[in-house]
Design a protein around this motif. Structure first.
Motif, PDB file in Angstrom:
ATOM      1  N   THR A  64       0.821  -1.215   0.000  1.00  0.00           N
ATOM      2  CA  THR A  64       0.000   0.000   0.000  1.00  0.00           C
ATOM      3  C   THR A  64       0.852   1.261   0.000  1.00  0.00           C
ATOM      4  O   THR A  64       0.384   2.328  -0.403  1.00  0.00           O
ATOM      5  N   SER A 127      -5.090   2.406  -1.493  1.00  0.00           N
ATOM      6  CA  SER A 127      -5.971   1.459  -0.825  1.00  0.00           C
ATOM      7  C   SER A 127      -6.398   0.436  -1.866  1.00  0.00           C
ATOM      8  O   SER A 127      -6.324   0.698  -3.072  1.00  0.00           O
ATOM      9  N   THR A 142      -6.880  -0.595   3.634  1.00  0.00           N
ATOM     10  CA  THR A 142      -6.605   0.839   3.637  1.00  0.00           C
ATOM     11  C   THR A 142      -5.172   1.198   3.989  1.00  0.00           C
ATOM     12  O   THR A 142      -4.833   2.382   4.049  1.00  0.00           O
TER      13      THR A 142
END
Length: 453
Positions: A64, A127, A142
């Protein structure tokens, strides 16, 4: 993990892997015999075990963002399994990868993982949205953008070595990422963040390790109605300290870390009676009582415990070599592995059992004397600034533990020095640091006795 709220639940499995020491959550998303790993920890073995258990193959590893607080095994997993690494183009990754930004998607059987650019914690954060075969959003991973009860801090990329991005600029990006991207998702979408309570990537994270968009809209302070200006102000207030190793972690994750087990095996293990180089730090990981009863001159007492790796990387800089001491081979292996989780295994000059001869001792604290005559001591409060807003002793000198090695010279040496924190762990480290910095001065560790004041 709670089940997915549709028939997709029978086909897709989400497995969370949680490391309490770093409050880090990583994930495996499995559809049939295909697995995607999201934000893996330094040790890849749990992900291999998961795939083997389900007779599945790891086909994708998704980052991420380049994490600051732990070293990821994305490169090692890709080299071992031939999986593809996916990350944002903005990362500037040095390892083989495919970019994964707005509009990009990965197929796992009949479900898809969609990239959403959500900058703010870092400029390159994404995300990952899990979409079912009906094109309905079921879960969102996330990273450090949205936590349960909090959002990621925006002040970790200000150093030029990690981009020179101003916290106000990133906080404004985070405001837009939450409002324009994540908060528009269906309320039933499950939220799976990369961190839980105690992480230094946030400040008020909930004890829960997953949530839903609807719940976060209702209970998360950062998602309540407010202007961008208000959001930036609220977010930047009372953020925790930034450990010394965070910038190092970002750079290492951009490059990709070497093999975990190979790195562990490369750590030198001299005998307990080996001659140690005089200018190299000694990190004694034994319990505080053992350290007080006897330790090597100049040693710093960072006890092995729930947050050892965080405190190691907060007190010791990423370019500093050190020796690691423990009281058993098992304990020594544990702290070496914890050091590797933050990319510090290469700093270990030697990992060894504590020698039989430990000449230095630490004096005991007379609690009654401290209570009756606190003015007879120079009292050093090594809690964080937010904690110290509620003082334990009036006129105490506040030097948070992560700053203590650099600021110990500020401590007046005319009286015995009394070091305290909130519960005893940090004061053991702090007292040993002050003793190293002020030889000849009586240094006392108030330890757990602080609860009596």
């Amino acid at each position: 993990m709670p089940p997915l709220p549709s028939s997709t639940a029978s086909a897709v499995q989400i497995q969370q892997f949680y490391d309490k020491g770093l409050a880090h959550a990583s994930y495996a998303v499995r559809y049939g015999r295909q697995v995607a790993i999201i934000d893996p920890a330094r040790d890849p073995q749990p992900y291999y075990d998961f795939a083997d258990e389900h007779e599945a193959n790891i086909v994708a590893v998704i980052e991420t963002h380049p994490h600051a607080d732990f070293v990821s095994s994305h490169l090692e997993i890709a080299q071992e399994t031939e999986a593809t690494i996916y990350c944002s183009e903005l990362v500037g990754a040095k390892y083989p990868h495919k970019t994964f930004d707005d509009g990009d998607r990965i197929s796992l059987g009949t479900v898809e993982l969609h990239a959403i650019n959500t900058p703010g914690h870092s400029p390159d954060s994404i995300s990952i949205l899990l979409m079912d075969e009906l094109a309905q959003s079921r879960a969102v991973f996330t990273g450090d953008t949205l936590f349960v009860g909090d959002v990621g801090r925006p002040d970790l990329r200000e150093d030029e070595a990690v981009g020179g991005h101003q916290r106000q600029e990133l906080a404004a990006q985070l405001y837009r990422s939450t409002r324009n991207k994540l908060m528009t998702l269906p309320g039933t979408t499950r939220v799976y963040p990369a961190h839980g309570p105690g992480s230094l990537c946030g400040k008020t994270t909930s004890t829960d390790l997953d949530s839903t968009i609807a719940r976060e809209l209702k209970t998360n302070y950062a998602l309540q109605p407010m202007s961008q200006e208000e959001f930036v102000k609220v977010l930047l207030e009372d953020q925790p300290f930034v450990p010394k190793y965070f910038g190092h972690g970002v750079q290492l994750n951009r490059q990709g870390a070497p093999s975990f087990e190979d790195s562990i095996r490369a750590v030198p293990h001299p005998g307990s009676n080996a001659t140690l180089e005089p200018d190299v730090l000694i990190i004694d990981t034994r319990p505080a009582a053992q350290f007080r009863a006897g330790h090597l001159p100049g040693a710093i007492n960072l006890q092995d415990g729930g947050k050892f790796e965080t405190w190691l990387g907060s007190v010791i800089g990423p370019a500093e070599p050190f020796y690691l001491l423990a009281d058993s081979q098992i304990a020594l292996d544990i702290v070496v592995r914890k050091s590797a989780k933050i990319g510090y295994e290469g700093n270990i000059k030697g990992a060894l059992l504590a020698p039989l001869v430990l000449p230095n001792t630490s004096p005991a604290v007379d609690v009654a004397q401290v209570r009756q005559h606190p003015d007879a001591f120079t009292i050093v409060d090594i809690r964080n600034r937010a904690e110290a807003k509620t003082p334990v002793f009036e006129n105490a000198l506040l030097i948070p533990l992560p700053e203590l090695r650099e600021r110990a010279h500020e401590i007046p040496a005319g009286k015995p020095v009394l070091v305290h924190c909130a519960g005893g762990y940090r004061s053991a480290a702090g007292a040993s640091i002050v003793q190293q910095a002020l030889p000849g001065v009586e240094v006392l560790d108030l330890g757990e006795a602080v609860t009596e004041f």
